[in-house]
Design a protein around this motif. Structure first.
Motif, PDB file in Angstrom:
ATOM      1  N   GLN A  86      56.538 -16.198  46.555  1.00 38.58           N
ATOM      2  CA  GLN A  86      56.622 -15.158  45.547  1.00 38.58           C
ATOM      3  C   GLN A  86      55.672 -15.554  44.431  1.00 38.58           C
ATOM      4  N   PHE A 109      66.712  -4.909  43.254  1.00 38.12           N
ATOM      5  CA  PHE A 109      66.143  -6.115  43.866  1.00 38.12           C
ATOM      6  C   PHE A 109      64.761  -5.834  44.449  1.00 38.12           C
ATOM      7  N   PHE A 110      64.637  -4.767  45.217  1.00 38.06           N
ATOM      8  CA  PHE A 110      63.362  -4.449  45.853  1.00 38.06           C
ATOM      9  C   PHE A 110      62.337  -3.904  44.856  1.00 38.06           C
ATOM     10  N   VAL A 157      65.262 -13.821  39.236  1.00 35.32           N
ATOM     11  CA  VAL A 157      66.235 -12.982  39.931  1.00 35.32           C
ATOM     12  C   VAL A 157      67.569 -13.006  39.189  1.00 35.32           C
ATOM     13  N   PRO A 201      59.165  -7.675  48.031  1.00 34.38           N
ATOM     14  CA  PRO A 201      59.752  -7.925  49.348  1.00 34.38           C
ATOM     15  C   PRO A 201      58.745  -7.953  50.496  1.00 34.38           C
ATOM     16  N   PHE A 244      71.308 -12.690  46.887  1.00 35.57           N
ATOM     17  CA  PHE A 244      69.929 -12.229  46.927  1.00 35.57           C
ATOM     18  C   PHE A 244      68.988 -13.416  46.764  1.00 35.57           C
ATOM     19  N   GLY A 270      64.851 -14.137  46.317  1.00 34.14           N
ATOM     20  CA  GLY A 270      63.559 -13.484  46.116  1.00 34.14           C
ATOM     21  C   GLY A 270      62.637 -14.309  45.249  1.00 34.14           C
ATOM     22  N   SER A 318      62.007 -14.047  50.869  1.00 34.44           N
ATOM     23  CA  SER A 318      62.809 -12.882  50.531  1.00 34.44           C
ATOM     24  C   SER A 318      63.925 -12.762  51.562  1.00 34.44           C
ATOM     25  N   THR A 343      61.801  -8.944  54.178  1.00 28.90           N
ATOM     26  CA  THR A 343      63.110  -9.463  53.794  1.00 28.90           C
ATOM     27  C   THR A 343      63.995  -9.669  55.015  1.00 28.90           C
ATOM     28  N   HIS A 372      61.616  -8.700  42.661  1.00 28.40           N
ATOM     29  CA  HIS A 372      60.678  -9.505  43.430  1.00 28.40           C
ATOM     30  C   HIS A 372      59.834  -8.574  44.305  1.00 28.40           C
TER      31      HIS A 372
END
Length: 234
Positions: A133, A120-121, A61, A127, A53, A55, A143, A175, A125
């Protein structure tokens, strides 16, 4: 050159802001978004699965995934570029193709890839931010999802489509989903940075709210004791 060169000015500014405005300034830095789980997810697989991942700054993260039940390790590193350019100062130029990323190894019987995507979404972070970011600018902060196989790609792409159709974010998700071509662990001083430096201004303002959001929005998936890189190696 300082290991924190690209965040030093920000840290100084945030330190002054936090002192002048109080602790409430930190909690306002990162807003989580409540999103539905993926309609399509992987079936539980035997053994351990890996997913990558990207982000933004990998400190936050990594910190988020280290607090997720079923995650066996979360390592900060670089993905998307060549092995020869996978060094922090070089990646920070934004010219290597690398993104700051986190490789997560997890037990699919305890937490699915789809659940990790939801976290994650939702809390790790934003997206919808292209090549940045929050305060961090550059393609290294994009992303991105680096998928290990066609099954991960299917789940990731269908979830992005699902979220966009539901308009859960004010802007479209940017993303990028790419095949994994290599992951290169970051330098030791970047590992477990959030846990080891909880009073560092950048962490206080940008990343600790993510942990609180994880705890609040995903209580069944949250664990108070993070799984650390140092402990795993020890």
């Amino acid at each position: 050159m300082s290991i924190f060169s690209h965040r030093r000015s920000l840290a100084g500014l945030l330190a002054a802001t936090i002192v002048s405005l109080g602790a409430c300034a930190a909690s306002a830095a990162e807003d989580a978004v409540v999103i539905p789980p993926p309609a399509v997810d992987e079936a539980a697989r035997p053994g351990t699965e890996s997913a990558i991942f990207a982000g933004g700054c990998f400190w936050g993260v990594q910190g988020v995934f280290q607090h997720v039940k079923g995650v066996q390790s979360a390592v900060s590193g670089y993905a998307g570029g060549e092995a020869g350019t996978a060094q922090y100062e070089t990646v920070s130029t934004g010219s290597t193709g690398h993104a700051e990323a986190v490789e997560v190894k997890f037990d699919p019987k305890q937490v699915s890839y789809g659940k990790l995507l939801q976290i994650f979404f939702s809390v790790a972070h934003n997206p919808t931010e292209l090549n940045f970011q929050g305060p961090d600018q550059g393609t290294q902060y994009r992303s991105a999802l680096f998928v290990a196989d066609p099954e991960q790609r299917k789940v990731a792409e269908r979830y992005i489509t699902q979220l966009d159709k539901a308009h859960v974010f004010a802007q479209p998700i940017v993303t990028r989903v790419s095949d994994t071509t290599g992951f290169y662990s970051a330098e030791a001083y970047h590992q477990d940075f959030l846990t080891l430096n909880p009073t560092y201004p950048y962490i206080v303002y940008n990343d600790l709210p993510k942990i609180e959001n994880l705890k609040s929005l995903f209580p069944a998936d949250y664990r108070s004791q993070p799984v650390l890189v140092r402990k795993a190696k020890g």
